[in-house]
Write a protein that holds these residues in place. Structure first.
Motif, PDB file in Angstrom:
ATOM      1  N   ARG A  99       0.818  -1.216  -0.189  1.00  0.00           N
ATOM      2  CA  ARG A  99      -0.191   0.115   0.036  1.00  0.00           C
ATOM      3  C   ARG A  99       0.861   1.461   0.019  1.00  0.00           C
ATOM      4  N   SER A 100       1.826   1.099   0.715  1.00  0.00           N
ATOM      5  CA  SER A 100       2.916   2.411   0.885  1.00  0.00           C
ATOM      6  C   SER A 100       3.563   2.671  -0.430  1.00  0.00           C
ATOM      7  N   GLU A 102       2.370   1.681  -3.320  1.00  0.00           N
ATOM      8  CA  GLU A 102       1.362   2.347  -4.398  1.00  0.00           C
ATOM      9  C   GLU A 102       0.861   3.751  -4.305  1.00  0.00           C
ATOM     10  N   THR A 103       0.787   4.062  -2.933  1.00  0.00           N
ATOM     11  CA  THR A 103       0.110   5.635  -2.698  1.00  0.00           C
ATOM     12  C   THR A 103       1.333   6.428  -2.116  1.00  0.00           C
ATOM     13  N   GLU A 105       2.358   6.658   1.020  1.00  0.00           N
ATOM     14  CA  GLU A 105       2.137   6.996   2.274  1.00  0.00           C
ATOM     15  C   GLU A 105       3.065   6.493   3.162  1.00  0.00           C
TER      16      GLU A 105
END
Length: 358
Positions: A99-100, A102-103, A105
């Motif tokens: 997720r990090s 991809e984003t 974050e």
């Protein structure tokens, strides 16, 4: 980071140096320029330090990584690091990491990492993206912080707290048994015993709500709030199941230190309503409303349909003194009480700092 140091001179797109002034370096460019100096700094840090390429492929670990894991240098480049995570923690770690990536974050996750002894120890993994002048991620810099000792102490405290809670519950049961036994042997003590047992029961319900919980029981109970405590106290009265008790208004988390006086206050008011007030007759109702006033919380107790209408008919007793002690002394509040045409109206103002969970 694993490549050769890059010159810090600013370059134009055509490769020539910009005249007059240097272009500000991007974070990633400056980091690459640091070269060996960055590696030396990373090796002095107490945490494990690592870096990855934009796609998440690991290309650098400081010496603490190899000291902790005992793996050969370079063996965990790319995605080989994941095999050192505890099998139960790998899915969550992968999910957060992807997720990090991809984003963009920040990355943060707790997991167990295998020590070179074979023991798994708890870590907190964190990472932040390093972006170029164009805003694109050029590298991730991360750390692993060992929190195994903190986890061990927390688990020990949890076990001790649960054991203490269990002993407190046993004490409530023993006291209730002693009161009941005394009442059976002394018939004149029966009425007083019933009142005392009711108060002990209210304290027990409050304790059950605010006691130290395991992760599982905490998920089942959720946040310990004032409204939840009110509902827990009243759920044992038939009028609550009959829909004659309405609880509404704002809410806030409640500290364990405030649960005892709040439980005693609510129990005394409920007992009086059942004995003398609106809940003593089939059609009577009770409304409890919580109003957030900033630094204080207002509790409005309104009875409707009560058979008594004059204040002098109720003689203040021990219960009234208990209410006064709970509100004024233990909760740092105040209250006004008035008998209206069809029931009691009580306005309690409580210091939020006395009841709110830290």
């Amino acid at each position: 980071m694993s490549g050769a140091p890059v010159s810090s001179s600013a370059q134009r797109p055509d490769g020539d140096s910009a005249p007059g002034a240097e272009r500000p370096l991007s974070e990633a460019y400056a980091l690459e320029s640091a070269g060996a100096a960055f590696h030396a700094l990373a090796d002095t840090m107490p945490q494990i330090v690592w870096s990855t390429l934009p796609d998440g492929s690991h290309d650098y670990y400081n010496r603490h990584w190899y000291e902790f894991t005992g793996v050969p240098a370079g063996s965990t480049d790319g995605e080989g690091w994941a095999e050192l995570f505890h099998p139960e923690d790998q899915p969550n770690a992968w999910e957060n990491w992807r997720r990090s990536l991809e984003t963009g974050e920040p990355y943060e996750v707790e997991y167990r990492l295998r020590h070179h002894s074979g023991e798994y120890q708890w870590m907190i993994g964190r990472a932040l993206p390093i972006r170029g002048d164009d805003g694109q991620i050029e590298r991730w810099i991360g750390t692993c912080t060992n929190v195994n000792e903190h986890k061990r102490v927390a688990l020990l405290n949890q076990i001790l707290g649960q054991e203490l809670s269990h002993r407190i519950k046993n004490i409530f049961a023993i006291i209730s048994g002693l009161v009941s036994l005394t009442a059976r042997n002394n018939p004149g003590f029966s009425d007083i015993a019933q009142e005392l047992l009711g108060r002990i029961s209210a304290l027990g319900r409050a304790h059950e709500l605010v006691r130290p919980h395991s992760d599982r029981s905490r998920r089942e109970i959720g946040d310990v709030t004032l409204l939840k405590l009110i509902e827990r106290i009243f759920s044992f009265y038939p009028a609550y199941d009959e829909g004659r008790v309405r609880i509404e208004g704002g809410d806030l988390e409640i500290a364990s230190s405030a649960a005892t006086p709040m439980a005693l206050l609510l129990h005394e008011l409920a007992t009086n309503a059942i004995k003398y007030g609106s809940l003593s007759v089939p059609g009577g109702t009770l409304t409890i409303k919580l109003v957030d006033l900033g630094n204080t919380m207002q509790l409005l107790w309104t009875e409707s349909g009560a058979p008594k209408s004059e204040e002098e008919e109720i003689v203040p007793g021990f219960g009234s003194r208990l209410v006064d002690l709970a509100v004024r002394n233990q909760l740092g509040g105040s209250y006004t009480r008035a008998w209206k045409r069809d029931g009691l109206q009580l306005d309690v103002t409580i210091d939020k700092a006395r009841i709110q969970a830290a």
